[in-house]
Design an enzyme around this catalytic site. Structure first.
Site, PDB file in Angstrom:
ATOM      1  N   ASP A 198       0.862  -1.175   0.000  1.00 34.23           N
ATOM      2  CA  ASP A 198       0.000   0.000   0.000  1.00 34.23           C
ATOM      3  C   ASP A 198       0.907   1.235   0.000  1.00 34.23           C
ATOM      4  OD1 ASP A 198      -3.279   0.498   1.543  1.00 34.23           O
ATOM      5  OD2 ASP A 198      -2.156   1.726   0.107  1.00 34.23           O
TER       6      ASP A 198
HETATM    7  C1  GLC Z   1      -4.305   4.323  -0.177  1.00 33.11           C
HETATM    8  C2  GLC Z   1      -5.245   3.194   0.170  1.00 33.11           C
HETATM    9  C3  GLC Z   1      -5.388   2.159  -0.899  1.00 33.11           C
HETATM   10  C4  GLC Z   1      -5.218   2.803  -2.261  1.00 33.11           C
HETATM   11  C5  GLC Z   1      -3.787   3.285  -2.350  1.00 33.11           C
HETATM   12  C6  GLC Z   1      -3.467   3.940  -3.699  1.00 33.11           C
HETATM   13  O1  GLC Z   1      -3.553   4.679   0.944  1.00 33.11           O
HETATM   14  O2  GLC Z   1      -5.011   2.515   1.387  1.00 33.11           O
HETATM   15  O3  GLC Z   1      -6.669   1.554  -0.738  1.00 33.11           O
HETATM   16  O4  GLC Z   1      -5.504   1.868  -3.281  1.00 33.11           O
HETATM   17  O5  GLC Z   1      -3.466   4.184  -1.309  1.00 33.11           O
HETATM   18  O6  GLC Z   1      -4.209   5.101  -3.847  1.00 33.11           O
END
Ligand code: GLC
Length: 735
Positions: A265
């Protein structure tokens, strides 16, 4: 590209070029001045120019013009003609926005989820998106957490059904199609169980709870063919998932056989340091890569530390090659080596984005999501010929898209939806002051003038009070400790009631709110959620009775925030409480019931039904048969739910668990036969990585919500169990 050519490619790449291929940044971070939504902290990342041509993927760059530009620049500079992978958060629609996933799950219609995902995939793919970070498969039990809006709720079966349906919708039959995008399951695992509902907090749960409740949806999505998995921010059992070889390699890859790409993430590799699981970037990179995270999102430890880690023997070059190979194979499956631009097409964007067919589908799908929680004194539906009041902050609010709506902020307001179907002279709209976000310091709407309001509404018997929470106070980074409506919103409902009006409370929220304080002063309550582009039109269809509400709660509504977590599939405990006969030494609160205000699976309609003649048919396997009769003059769709209880087993079993459900359209006074086939998986429970069947007694429970059920008991031997069908829902995650 042939597999041999992919392998050949690897032999030409330097280690640093391989590590760059395992890195995902926004285009600005690697030298392209093009847009990208930042969905996390802005660390002002910039990488050296020599690395830029080798970066593997771009985050949240959406739009044919931007993607065509960035990809063409990239291909021009790339030594090996390896195209960029464009990944983005297309969660509940791209330009046509559908209801938030928690609302969509209230439809109990995985078919609707598949159709919504298919449309989202088409609109996203022509805007250059190759991978969507969806479906989010995190089971949730705590509405204090802002991202419950992104989940399919508190039940593992419902989550699994919606997860698999979304993957089918996004990926279609051919990933290289200009209308398909690869699905990335997230957030593996149990990100939806943060202690206290506080964002990014530790997930404190047993292995058994993880297996029985939180893992099925991820497994169902992977079984449906999801191409990627995103590791979650949280820790489980004191181990950050991003660094967990046990979860990512041993379980996901080896036990489940997942051979796709695992992505971290946003900045989660770097955050291993804050987790106190790494002293520095080098250790963070080493632990993530060893756990078999393939792509580092929005931090650069793989590039900056990877060479030294391999040269010092702390990482094997073979592991790096395997990770790069998985990324290159994904690009190959998407057809990017043949056509780096895939579906990106400016004219197709114009043709498909928010086209009439998509908006029509969005309106129909949105209609199935609102949940009618209360309807007394003939409050609903109201006639398009009667004068009604429409007050409250959401009366004319267009910001009803919900969080993660791909940068689209406005849909059809409730007022606009009603005006579409009524003469606007019949709508007395007042007391409208927008509800701004808590994050901007706003805690309430302006107070209203009681005398003025009473005069304005004097000719209206029925008054819609449109209340809720600001859509920016839901989603990531939006945990709340207080779930009540703001003070002035509650006062508005009480005041309208004090005028002797019939109060129709419509609630716009991304989570179950604590609505107990306003329930008695509301003659009707419609949970509207955030329904997306066609919100106002879908709500008008229901409020005016063009269609009957049919939604069923995907997540329990708490009686009070002090009850949380409250969910239907609870354990009885050694001293189960009795509402009828409350005794001191029992599992209960002194100041609040154990039961939620509204339970999972609950939802009223304008029609009514009875379920009757339940019986088992054992001629072919074990089938529960019965009849459902529409006892009203109103056509509507009922959702019949089948729960199961195992009164005795080697480990504690929930008082009930959902094992199947059926949406049944009913004509006025129509009687239909129904049947549920009992399958092996319904009767099993996971224990130490195995599915266990214990012969003995079982109770089937059938009804239209998780609290009002008819029971039918049966016993089953191991011998009889062997003759049952295997489930249509693939829970065989442990074999
Ligand atoms: C965010 C979220 C995730 C998302 C990612 C990219 O922090 O936790 O769900 O897909 O970043 O935007």
């Amino acid at each position: 590209m042939k597999l041999s050519d992919i392998h050949q490619l690897l032999t030409h790449m330097t280690l640093r070029e391989k590590l760059a291929q395992l890195t995902q940044l926004t285009p600005l971070s690697f030298g392209h001045n093009r847009n990208a939504d930042l969905t996390g902290p802005d660390a002002g990342l910039r990488i050296p120019a020599q690395d830029s041509p080798h970066i593997g993927s771009a985050l949240n760059c959406v739009g044919a013009d931007d993607v065509l530009f960035v990809q063409s620049q990239h291909m021009k500079n790339s030594d090996y003609a390896i195209p960029l992978l464009f990944m983005a958060d297309i969660i509940h629609g791209c330009k046509t926005i559908f209801p938030i996933p928690l609302a969509l799950a209230c439809s109990f219609s995985p078919e609707d989820a598949e159709e919504a995902a298919r449309i989202a995939a088409k609109e996203a793919s022509v805007s250059g998106v190759h991978v969507t970070f969806s479906p989010m498969c995190d089971l949730v039990r705590d509405p204090r957490w802002g991202r419950v809006m992104e989940s399919s709720g508190e039940d593992p079966l419902l989550n699994a059904a919606f997860a698999a349906a979304s993957v089918r919708g996004y990926q279609g039959n051919d990933l290289s199609s200009p209308y398909s995008v690869a699905a990335c399951v997230k957030h593996f695992a149990a990100y939806g169980a943060p202690e206290g509902g506080r964002e990014y907090n530790n997930a404190e749960l047993s292995q058994g709870t993880l297996e029985e409740y939180y893992l099925p949806a991820y497994h169902a999505a992977i079984s449906a063919g999801a191409s990627l998995v995103m590791a979650s921010f949280n820790t489980i059992d004191r181990e950050p998932v991003t660094a967990s070889r046990r979860l990512l390699h041993d379980l996901l890859r080896k036990a489940w056989g997942f051979d796709g790409v695992i992505i971290s993430d946003y900045n989660a590799v770097d955050e291993l340091i804050s987790h106190t699981a790494a002293r520095n970037g080098a250790e963070a990179a080493q632990r993530s890569l060893h756990a078999t995270v393939d792509v580092e999102m929005m931090s650069t430890h793989f590039i900056n530390e990877g060479e030294a880690l391999v040269n010092s023997g702390q990482l094997s070059a073979k592991d790096i090659d395997e990770a790069v190979l998985r990324v290159l194979l994904l690009k190959n499956q998407l057809g990017l080596f043949e056509n780096p631009y895939k579906g990106a097409d400016i004219s197709e964007e114009k043709r498909l984005h928010r086209c009439e067919a998509h908006l029509t589908a969005a309106r129909r799908i949105a209609r199935s999501c609102p949940v009618l929680l209360k309807n007394e004194n003939a409050a609903l539906p109201f006639s398009s010929h009667e004068k009604i009041g429409l007050v409250g902050p959401f009366a004319k609010e267009r910001r009803v898209m919900g969080s993660w709506s791909a940068g689209n902020f406005e849909g059809v307001s409730l007022y606009e939806g009603l005006c579409e179907q009524m003469n606007d002279s019949l709508i007395v709209s007042s007391a409208y002051s927008p509800l701004e976000s808590l994050q901007n310091g706003f805690t309430d709407i302006e107070s209203f003038n009681r005398e003025t309001l009473a005069i304005e509404l004097q000719d209206c018997q029925k008054v819609i009070v449109a209340v809720g929470e600001n859509q920016d106070d839901t989603g990531e980074g939006a945990s709340k400790s207080d779930l009540r409506l703001s003070h002035n919103q509650e006062e508005l409902i009480h005041f309208i009631k004090s005028l002797g009006k019939t109060v129709i409370t419509v609630i716009f929220s991304g989570r179950p709110l604590e609505i107990t304080p306003i329930l008695s002063d509301s003659d009707a309550v419609l949970q509207a959620w955030f329904l997306g582009s066609e919100s106002g039109n879908a709500l008008a269809d229901l409020l005016l009775g063009v269609h009957s509400p049919s939604g069923k709660l995907s997540m329990s509504f708490p009686y009070s925030v002090g009850q949380i977590p409250v969910y239907y599939n609870l354990y009885s405990t050694g001293r189960p409480a009795s509402r009828e006969n409350p005794v001191r030494y029992s599992s209960r609160y002194l100041d609040c019931p154990n039961e939620p205000l509204f339970p999972f699976g609950f939802g009223l309609s304008y029609g009514s039904c009875i379920v009757k003649d339940l019986q088992f048919d054992t001629d072919n396997g074990l089938i529960l048969r019965g009849e459902i009769k529409n006892t009203s003059q109103t056509p509507y769709t009922e959702t019949l739910q089948l729960y199961l209880q195992q009164p005795f087993a080697q480990i504690a079993r929930p008082v009930k668990k959902l094992v199947d459900f059926k949406r049944i359209p009913l004509a006025p006074e129509e009687t239909l036969a129904f049947s549920f086939e009992i399958s092996q998986q319904m009767l099993c429970y996971p224990l130490h990585g195995k599915q266990i069947f214990e012969e003995g007694d079982f109770i089937c429970m059938v009804g239209t919500n998780s609290a009002q059920l008819q029971n039918l008991s049966f016993s089953l031997s191991k011998e009889q169990y062997q003759h049952l069908k295997r489930s249509s829902y693939d829970f065989e995650m442990f074999t």
